[in-house]
Design a protein around this motif. Structure first.
Motif, mmCIF file in Angstrom:
data_model
loop_
_atom_site.group_PDB
_atom_site.id
_atom_site.type_symbol
_atom_site.label_atom_id
_atom_site.label_comp_id
_atom_site.label_asym_id
_atom_site.label_seq_id
_atom_site.Cartn_x
_atom_site.Cartn_y
_atom_site.Cartn_z
ATOM 1 N N VAL A 1 151.029 -38.385 -43.577
ATOM 2 C CA VAL A 1 150.455 -39.651 -43.315
ATOM 3 C C VAL A 1 150.371 -39.596 -41.554
ATOM 4 C CG1 VAL A 1 150.922 -42.291 -42.842
ATOM 5 C CG2 VAL A 1 151.278 -40.783 -45.087
ATOM 6 N N LYS A 2 151.030 -39.387 -40.927
ATOM 7 C CA LYS A 2 151.120 -39.357 -39.477
ATOM 8 C C LYS A 2 150.118 -38.234 -39.257
ATOM 9 C CE LYS A 2 155.744 -40.643 -38.219
ATOM 10 N NZ LYS A 2 157.055 -40.253 -37.491
ATOM 11 N N ARG A 3 149.955 -37.044 -39.960
ATOM 12 C CA ARG A 3 148.929 -36.179 -39.215
ATOM 13 C C ARG A 3 147.641 -36.590 -39.671
ATOM 14 N NH1 ARG A 3 146.039 -32.739 -41.721
ATOM 15 N NH2 ARG A 3 146.684 -33.193 -43.950
ATOM 16 N N LYS A 4 147.364 -37.155 -40.946
ATOM 17 C CA LYS A 4 146.098 -37.986 -40.979
ATOM 18 C C LYS A 4 145.674 -38.790 -40.214
ATOM 19 C CE LYS A 4 146.000 -36.828 -46.018
ATOM 20 N NZ LYS A 4 146.086 -37.439 -47.264
ATOM 21 N N GLU A 5 146.685 -39.886 -39.652
ATOM 22 C CA GLU A 5 146.244 -41.011 -38.898
ATOM 23 C C GLU A 5 145.974 -40.229 -37.669
ATOM 24 O OE1 GLU A 5 150.098 -43.214 -38.563
ATOM 25 O OE2 GLU A 5 149.388 -44.234 -40.513
ATOM 26 N N GLN A 6 146.541 -39.254 -36.912
ATOM 27 C CA GLN A 6 146.173 -38.646 -35.900
ATOM 28 C C GLN A 6 145.031 -38.146 -36.025
ATOM 29 O OE1 GLN A 6 149.407 -35.976 -35.132
ATOM 30 N NE2 GLN A 6 150.707 -37.557 -34.285
ATOM 31 N N GLU A 7 144.601 -37.470 -37.374
ATOM 32 C CA GLU A 7 143.252 -36.894 -37.339
ATOM 33 C C GLU A 7 142.080 -37.977 -37.298
ATOM 34 O OE1 GLU A 7 143.278 -34.835 -41.009
ATOM 35 O OE2 GLU A 7 144.301 -33.032 -40.075
#
Length: 249
Positions: free
Chosen positions: A238-244
């Protein structure tokens, strides 16, 4: 001239007839045939007496003196006794006659060496009847003795049988007691073995249950860790997608 006294032993038959026995009561008559041994005494003092009384006597006359003296004592001894008593103990009668005659014979210088009753008889067959009676008594006593012996044997056999039966019963009781004790011991041993087996089974069940519980706890722990890792992965994603997304803006 010289005269001699023969000092050799003389064996004489002393046969006395019509002897009256038991003068005080029965007065029964018997005949006694006996044999005696006598001799002119060689003892110094008795030899003087013999010389005085016998030196001028012939052998036949000396024999007659001895026999007549003994005959008198036979009659005298038997006169005080019953036929039964005389017949029952001849040795005692012979000894009594010899003892009583010894003094009278020595008074004439004669020694008596022996006196033996050979036979006793009576004219009326009384002694024969006594013999028959005694024979029957002996037979009767033998029958009684045999009966008593048989009875004793029967009693002893019964006692022996009773003792044997008692011994057998005691032996059987001992065997039964042994079997009982053996069975009790075996049953106790089997019970102990069964107890040990049951204890082992219970212990095994407890250990197995404990192991199962441990496995369940361990599995839950693993599952919990897996969930935690999954959550961590999802959170990271989730954090990775948010960062993307932030980067794309």
């Amino acid at each position: 001239a010289y005269e001699f006294l023969p000092l050799d032993v003389r064996t004489l038959d002393v046969n006395v007839n019509d002897i009256v026995t038991d003068v005080a009561t029965s007065g029964a008559k018997i005949n006694i045939m006996s044999v005696t041994q006598v001799k002119v005494s060689s003892e110094k003092s008795a030899l003087y007496v013999a010389a005085e009384h016998l030196l001028h006597k012939s052998n036949a006359e000396i024999n007659e003196i001895a026999m007549k003296t003994l005959e008198g004592h036979v009659r005298g001894v038997c006169a005080t006794m019953t036929i039964e008593a005389i017949n029952s103990d001849r040795d005692l009668i012979s000894s009594s006659i010899q003892t009583q005659a010894t003094g009278d014979l020595l008074n004439m210088g004669i020694e008596i060496r022996s006196f033996v009753i050979k036979e006793i008889e009576d004219e009326h067959g009384y002694l024969e009847a006594l013999g028959v009676k005694r024979t029957e008594e002996v037979k009767r006593d033998a029958r009684i003795g045999k009966a008593i012996a048989n009875r004793e044997a029967t009693i002893q056999e019964a006692i022996a049988a009773q003792e044997a039966e008692k011994a057998n019963a005691e032996a059987e009781a001992q065997v039964a007691l042994y079997h009982r004790d053996r069975d009790i011991t075996r049953q106790l041993a089997e019970a102990e073995v069964e107890k040990e087996r049951a204890n082992k089974e219970i212990s095994f069940d407890i250990q197995d249950s404990k192991r199962n519980q441990e496995l369940i706890v361990e599995k839950r722990t693993i599952d919990l860790r897996d969930k935690e890792k999954s959550i961590e992965v999802q959170t990271a994603e989730v954090k990775r997608k948010e960062q993307e997304q932030i980067a794309e803006q």
